[in-house]
Design a protein around this motif. Structure first.
Motif, PDB file in Angstrom:
ATOM      1  N   GLU A   1      -1.775  -3.589   6.828  1.00 38.40           N
ATOM      2  CA  GLU A   1      -3.237  -3.588   6.666  1.00 38.40           C
ATOM      3  C   GLU A   1      -3.629  -4.144   5.289  1.00 38.40           C
ATOM      4  OE1 GLU A   1      -6.689  -3.647   7.705  1.00 38.40           O
ATOM      5  OE2 GLU A   1      -5.552  -2.470   9.180  1.00 38.40           O
ATOM      6  N   THR A   2      -4.717  -4.917   5.257  1.00 39.36           N
ATOM      7  CA  THR A   2      -5.135  -5.477   3.967  1.00 39.36           C
ATOM      8  C   THR A   2      -6.534  -5.005   3.570  1.00 39.36           C
ATOM      9  OG1 THR A   2      -5.971  -7.424   5.120  1.00 39.36           O
ATOM     10  CG2 THR A   2      -3.754  -7.578   4.207  1.00 39.36           C
ATOM     11  N   GLN A   3      -7.120  -4.163   4.396  1.00 41.55           N
ATOM     12  CA  GLN A   3      -8.505  -3.747   4.170  1.00 41.55           C
ATOM     13  C   GLN A   3      -8.617  -2.232   4.226  1.00 41.55           C
ATOM     14  OE1 GLN A   3     -11.228  -4.400   2.622  1.00 41.55           O
ATOM     15  NE2 GLN A   3     -10.819  -6.482   3.338  1.00 41.55           N
ATOM     16  N   LEU A   4      -9.130  -1.612   3.162  1.00 41.17           N
ATOM     17  CA  LEU A   4      -9.238  -0.142   3.159  1.00 41.17           C
ATOM     18  C   LEU A   4     -10.669   0.306   2.927  1.00 41.17           C
ATOM     19  CD1 LEU A   4      -6.079   0.571   0.954  1.00 41.17           C
ATOM     20  CD2 LEU A   4      -6.250   0.897   3.425  1.00 41.17           C
ATOM     21  N   ARG A   5     -11.601  -0.607   3.156  1.00 41.58           N
ATOM     22  CA  ARG A   5     -13.004  -0.334   2.783  1.00 41.58           C
ATOM     23  C   ARG A   5     -13.621   0.848   3.511  1.00 41.58           C
ATOM     24  NH1 ARG A   5     -14.892  -6.048   2.956  1.00 41.58           N
ATOM     25  NH2 ARG A   5     -14.187  -6.908   0.975  1.00 41.58           N
ATOM     26  N   THR A   6     -13.127   1.150   4.720  1.00 38.73           N
ATOM     27  CA  THR A   6     -13.757   2.238   5.476  1.00 38.73           C
ATOM     28  C   THR A   6     -13.233   3.608   5.043  1.00 38.73           C
ATOM     29  OG1 THR A   6     -12.096   2.003   7.175  1.00 38.73           O
ATOM     30  CG2 THR A   6     -14.150   0.800   7.518  1.00 38.73           C
ATOM     31  N   MET A   7     -12.282   3.618   4.093  1.00 33.37           N
ATOM     32  CA  MET A   7     -11.657   4.883   3.684  1.00 33.37           C
ATOM     33  C   MET A   7     -12.323   5.469   2.444  1.00 33.37           C
ATOM     34  SD  MET A   7      -9.433   5.231   5.957  1.00 33.37           S
ATOM     35  CE  MET A   7      -8.806   4.140   7.231  1.00 33.37           C
ATOM     36  N   ASP A   8     -12.368   6.804   2.398  1.00 24.87           N
ATOM     37  CA  ASP A   8     -12.866   7.478   1.199  1.00 24.87           C
ATOM     38  C   ASP A   8     -11.725   7.784   0.232  1.00 24.87           C
ATOM     39  OD1 ASP A   8     -15.540   7.694   2.208  1.00 24.87           O
ATOM     40  OD2 ASP A   8     -14.826   9.284   3.531  1.00 24.87           O
ATOM     41  N   ALA A   9     -10.520   7.879   0.770  1.00 18.30           N
ATOM     42  CA  ALA A   9      -9.364   8.215  -0.058  1.00 18.30           C
ATOM     43  C   ALA A   9      -8.102   7.751   0.659  1.00 18.30           C
ATOM     44  CB  ALA A   9      -9.301   9.716  -0.299  1.00 18.30           C
ATOM     45  N   ILE A  10      -7.008   7.646  -0.109  1.00 19.78           N
ATOM     46  CA  ILE A  10      -5.735   7.172   0.445  1.00 19.78           C
ATOM     47  C   ILE A  10      -4.625   8.150   0.097  1.00 19.78           C
ATOM     48  CG2 ILE A  10      -3.977   5.345   0.290  1.00 19.78           C
ATOM     49  CD1 ILE A  10      -6.493   4.421   1.739  1.00 19.78           C
ATOM     50  N   VAL A  11      -3.772   8.428   1.084  1.00 20.89           N
ATOM     51  CA  VAL A  11      -2.552   9.205   0.838  1.00 20.89           C
ATOM     52  C   VAL A  11      -1.358   8.319   1.177  1.00 20.89           C
ATOM     53  CG1 VAL A  11      -1.122  11.129   1.639  1.00 20.89           C
ATOM     54  CG2 VAL A  11      -3.558  11.486   1.249  1.00 20.89           C
ATOM     55  N   ILE A  12      -0.400   8.255   0.264  1.00 18.41           N
ATOM     56  CA  ILE A  12       0.877   7.614   0.588  1.00 18.41           C
ATOM     57  C   ILE A  12       1.874   8.749   0.760  1.00 18.41           C
ATOM     58  CG2 ILE A  12       2.610   5.922  -0.111  1.00 18.41           C
ATOM     59  CD1 ILE A  12       0.511   4.565  -1.781  1.00 18.41           C
ATOM     60  N   PRO A  13       2.255   9.024   2.008  1.00 18.18           N
ATOM     61  CA  PRO A  13       3.065  10.216   2.275  1.00 18.18           C
ATOM     62  C   PRO A  13       4.551   9.983   2.006  1.00 18.18           C
ATOM     63  CG  PRO A  13       2.500   9.122   4.334  1.00 18.18           C
ATOM     64  CD  PRO A  13       1.906   8.285   3.221  1.00 18.18           C
ATOM     65  N   GLY A  14       5.331  11.022   2.224  1.00 19.35           N
ATOM     66  CA  GLY A  14       6.760  10.957   1.952  1.00 19.35           C
ATOM     67  C   GLY A  14       7.556  10.294   3.064  1.00 19.35           C
ATOM     68  N   GLY A  15       8.827  10.112   2.800  1.00 23.04           N
ATOM     69  CA  GLY A  15       9.719   9.485   3.767  1.00 23.04           C
ATOM     70  C   GLY A  15      10.679   8.552   3.053  1.00 23.04           C
ATOM     71  N   PHE A  16      11.027   7.486   3.751  1.00 27.47           N
ATOM     72  CA  PHE A  16      11.989   6.519   3.209  1.00 27.47           C
ATOM     73  C   PHE A  16      11.450   5.124   3.477  1.00 27.47           C
ATOM     74  CE2 PHE A  16      14.138  10.395   4.243  1.00 27.47           C
ATOM     75  CZ  PHE A  16      14.991  10.613   3.174  1.00 27.47           C
ATOM     76  N   ALA A  17      10.361   4.766   2.822  1.00 24.79           N
ATOM     77  CA  ALA A  17       9.697   3.488   3.081  1.00 24.79           C
ATOM     78  C   ALA A  17      10.698   2.339   2.966  1.00 24.79           C
ATOM     79  CB  ALA A  17       8.545   3.288   2.104  1.00 24.79           C
ATOM     80  N   HIS A  18      10.737   1.510   3.986  1.00 28.26           N
ATOM     81  CA  HIS A  18      11.672   0.380   4.044  1.00 28.26           C
ATOM     82  C   HIS A  18      13.104   0.842   3.777  1.00 28.26           C
ATOM     83  CE1 HIS A  18       8.609  -2.806   4.419  1.00 28.26           C
ATOM     84  NE2 HIS A  18       7.877  -2.055   3.635  1.00 28.26           N
ATOM     85  N   GLY A  19      13.420   2.047   4.269  1.00 25.47           N
ATOM     86  CA  GLY A  19      14.795   2.548   4.153  1.00 25.47           C
ATOM     87  C   GLY A  19      15.200   2.935   2.744  1.00 25.47           C
ATOM     88  N   ASP A  20      14.257   2.903   1.790  1.00 25.61           N
ATOM     89  CA  ASP A  20      14.591   3.164   0.377  1.00 25.61           C
ATOM     90  C   ASP A  20      15.635   2.174  -0.132  1.00 25.61           C
ATOM     91  OD1 ASP A  20      12.808   5.144  -0.168  1.00 25.61           O
ATOM     92  OD2 ASP A  20      14.267   6.769  -0.322  1.00 25.61           O
ATOM     93  N   TYR A  21      15.799   1.034   0.549  1.00 25.44           N
ATOM     94  CA  TYR A  21      16.797   0.067   0.103  1.00 25.44           C
ATOM     95  C   TYR A  21      16.437  -0.460  -1.273  1.00 25.44           C
ATOM     96  CZ  TYR A  21      18.476   0.292   4.861  1.00 25.44           C
ATOM     97  OH  TYR A  21      18.967   0.742   6.063  1.00 25.44           O
ATOM     98  N   LEU A  22      17.442  -0.810  -2.021  1.00 25.16           N
ATOM     99  CA  LEU A  22      17.346  -1.266  -3.408  1.00 25.16           C
ATOM    100  C   LEU A  22      17.024  -0.084  -4.313  1.00 25.16           C
ATOM    101  CD1 LEU A  22      17.730  -3.773  -5.107  1.00 25.16           C
ATOM    102  CD2 LEU A  22      15.286  -4.232  -4.908  1.00 25.16           C
ATOM    103  N   ARG A  23      15.794   0.401  -4.296  1.00 25.21           N
ATOM    104  CA  ARG A  23      15.394   1.654  -4.967  1.00 25.21           C
ATOM    105  C   ARG A  23      14.256   2.224  -4.137  1.00 25.21           C
ATOM    106  NH1 ARG A  23      15.070  -2.264  -8.660  1.00 25.21           N
ATOM    107  NH2 ARG A  23      12.833  -2.370  -8.291  1.00 25.21           N
ATOM    108  N   PRO A  24      14.063   3.556  -4.162  1.00 26.43           N
ATOM    109  CA  PRO A  24      12.923   4.096  -3.418  1.00 26.43           C
ATOM    110  C   PRO A  24      11.625   3.430  -3.883  1.00 26.43           C
ATOM    111  CG  PRO A  24      14.366   5.861  -4.136  1.00 26.43           C
ATOM    112  CD  PRO A  24      14.881   4.609  -4.779  1.00 26.43           C
ATOM    113  N   GLY A  25      10.882   2.876  -2.936  1.00 26.53           N
ATOM    114  CA  GLY A  25       9.593   2.280  -3.269  1.00 26.53           C
ATOM    115  C   GLY A  25       9.632   0.823  -3.678  1.00 26.53           C
ATOM    116  N   ALA A  26      10.848   0.302  -3.951  1.00 25.77           N
ATOM    117  CA  ALA A  26      10.952  -1.054  -4.502  1.00 25.77           C
ATOM    118  C   ALA A  26      10.461  -2.113  -3.520  1.00 25.77           C
ATOM    119  CB  ALA A  26      12.394  -1.347  -4.917  1.00 25.77           C
ATOM    120  N   LEU A  27      10.741  -1.922  -2.243  1.00 28.38           N
ATOM    121  CA  LEU A  27      10.319  -2.924  -1.254  1.00 28.38           C
ATOM    122  C   LEU A  27       8.921  -2.613  -0.728  1.00 28.38           C
ATOM    123  CD1 LEU A  27      13.690  -3.333   0.669  1.00 28.38           C
ATOM    124  CD2 LEU A  27      12.777  -4.744  -1.174  1.00 28.38           C
TER     125      LEU A  27
END
Lengths: 89, 226
Positions: free
Chosen positions: B37-63
């Motif tokens: 998604e490239t558009q967040l205009r309809t949101m009042d707030a954003i949460v980035i929740p836990g997990g293993f985004a992109h498998g945590d490859y390289l470093r957690p969050g790096a990708l």
């Protein structure tokens, strides 16, 4: 021209390296009680196409700075050399 | 209308439904937002929740940082929009440069999954607004690379400008200065390692996470009201 690149990424001095410490602690049991200062890291190898070695080096440096290493905690060191079978004279 | 919170989902994210449930109990309406998604205009707030985004490859969050949505999150944050990153989300925010510092593996190389007690330090962030400084909250952590690090100058700045919002009472991972959560200068971007969405009912062992989620939802409503 095609160049071979190797980027080594290590935790910066002063950042705890629990993997290195754990390995070092295990070594005396294997008879390596003469080994000190174990630090772990990662090595990335890839090829990059560029017109000359300087350009290739700049590209690899940019990649290392932007993605491969997190400058807050890691240092990187790179090597770039002409691929022997790159087809160039 | 209920406050609308976008919950960002990367491939490998796994706490998005817990986050939705927590936000709902706190009175907001959560919506999953796919990482392309490239558009967040309809949101009042954003949460980035836990997990293993992109498998945590390289470093957690790096990708994850290079996912299209992160550019939108950056714009949203720059305009003062409330953003909170939980656990892996905190790691993503540091990699994206929206919060200072970085994460390394836990002290002792141990994965930690346990309740922790954190102390609310300051209340000018979107997740601690309205709470009493010194309040103790029992909230679980669940991470391997949860040890927060930053250089001396950054730490001095974080302390001087009251950006350390939560501290562990019994540091489970070796984080510098017992830091469990920080905010940016403006207080609208927050990262924390404990999972408030996993402490929303006594049946789960604690309902203390609700205090943070409610504060977040209220401050998001205030931002919307301008």
């Amino acid at each position: 021209m095609r160049f071979a690149a190797r980027v080594e990424v290590r935790l910066r001095p002063g950042i705890a390296d629990p993997e290195g410490t754990t390995i070092e602690r295990a070594l005396p049991a294997l008879g390596f009680d003469d080994v000190r200062g174990v630090r772990t890291g990662r090595s990335f190898r890839f090829q990059v196409d560029a017109t000359d070695v300087e350009t290739a080096r700049r590209r690899v440096q940019a990649l290392a700075d932007r993605l491969l290493a997190n400058p807050v905690i890691e240092d990187s060191e790179l090597e770039v050399s002409l691929e022997p079978d790159s087809g160039e004279p | 209308m209920a406050t609308r919170v976008g919950v960002v989902v990367f491939p490998g994210t796994n706490c998005e439904h817990d986050a939705l449930a927590g936000l709902e109990v706190a009175g907001a309406r959560g919506t999953l937002v796919w990482h392309t998604e490239t558009q967040l205009r309809t949101m009042d707030a954003i949460v980035i929740p836990g997990g293993f985004a992109h498998g945590d490859y390289l470093r957690p969050g790096a990708l994850a940082r290079f996912s299209p949505v992160m550019e939108a999150v950056g714009r949203f944050a720059a305009e003062g929009g409330p953003v909170v990153g939980i656990c892996n989300g905190f790691q993503v925010l540091t990699e994206a440069g929206l919060l200072p510092g970085a994460f390394v593996k836990n002290r002792g190389l141990k994965f930690v999954c346990a309740p922790t007690t954190v102390r609310v330090e300051v209340t000018h962030s979107v997740i601690t607004a309205g709470l009493e400084p010194g309040t103790r909250l029992c909230i679980p952590v669940n991470h391997f690379s949860g040890s927060y690090v930053c250089d001396e100058r950054t730490l001095a700045h974080l302390r001087a400008s009251n950006q350390v919002i939560l501290r562990y009472l019994d540091n489970p991972n070796g984080s510098i200065d017992d830091i469990a959560g920080i905010a940016n200068d403006a207080g609208n971007v927050v990262g924390l390692m404990p999972h408030p969405e996993r402490a929303i009912d006594e049946l789960l062992g604690s309902a203390d996470g609700l205090a943070l989620l409610r504060a977040f939802v209220s401050s998001s409503a205030c931002v919307r009201a301008g």
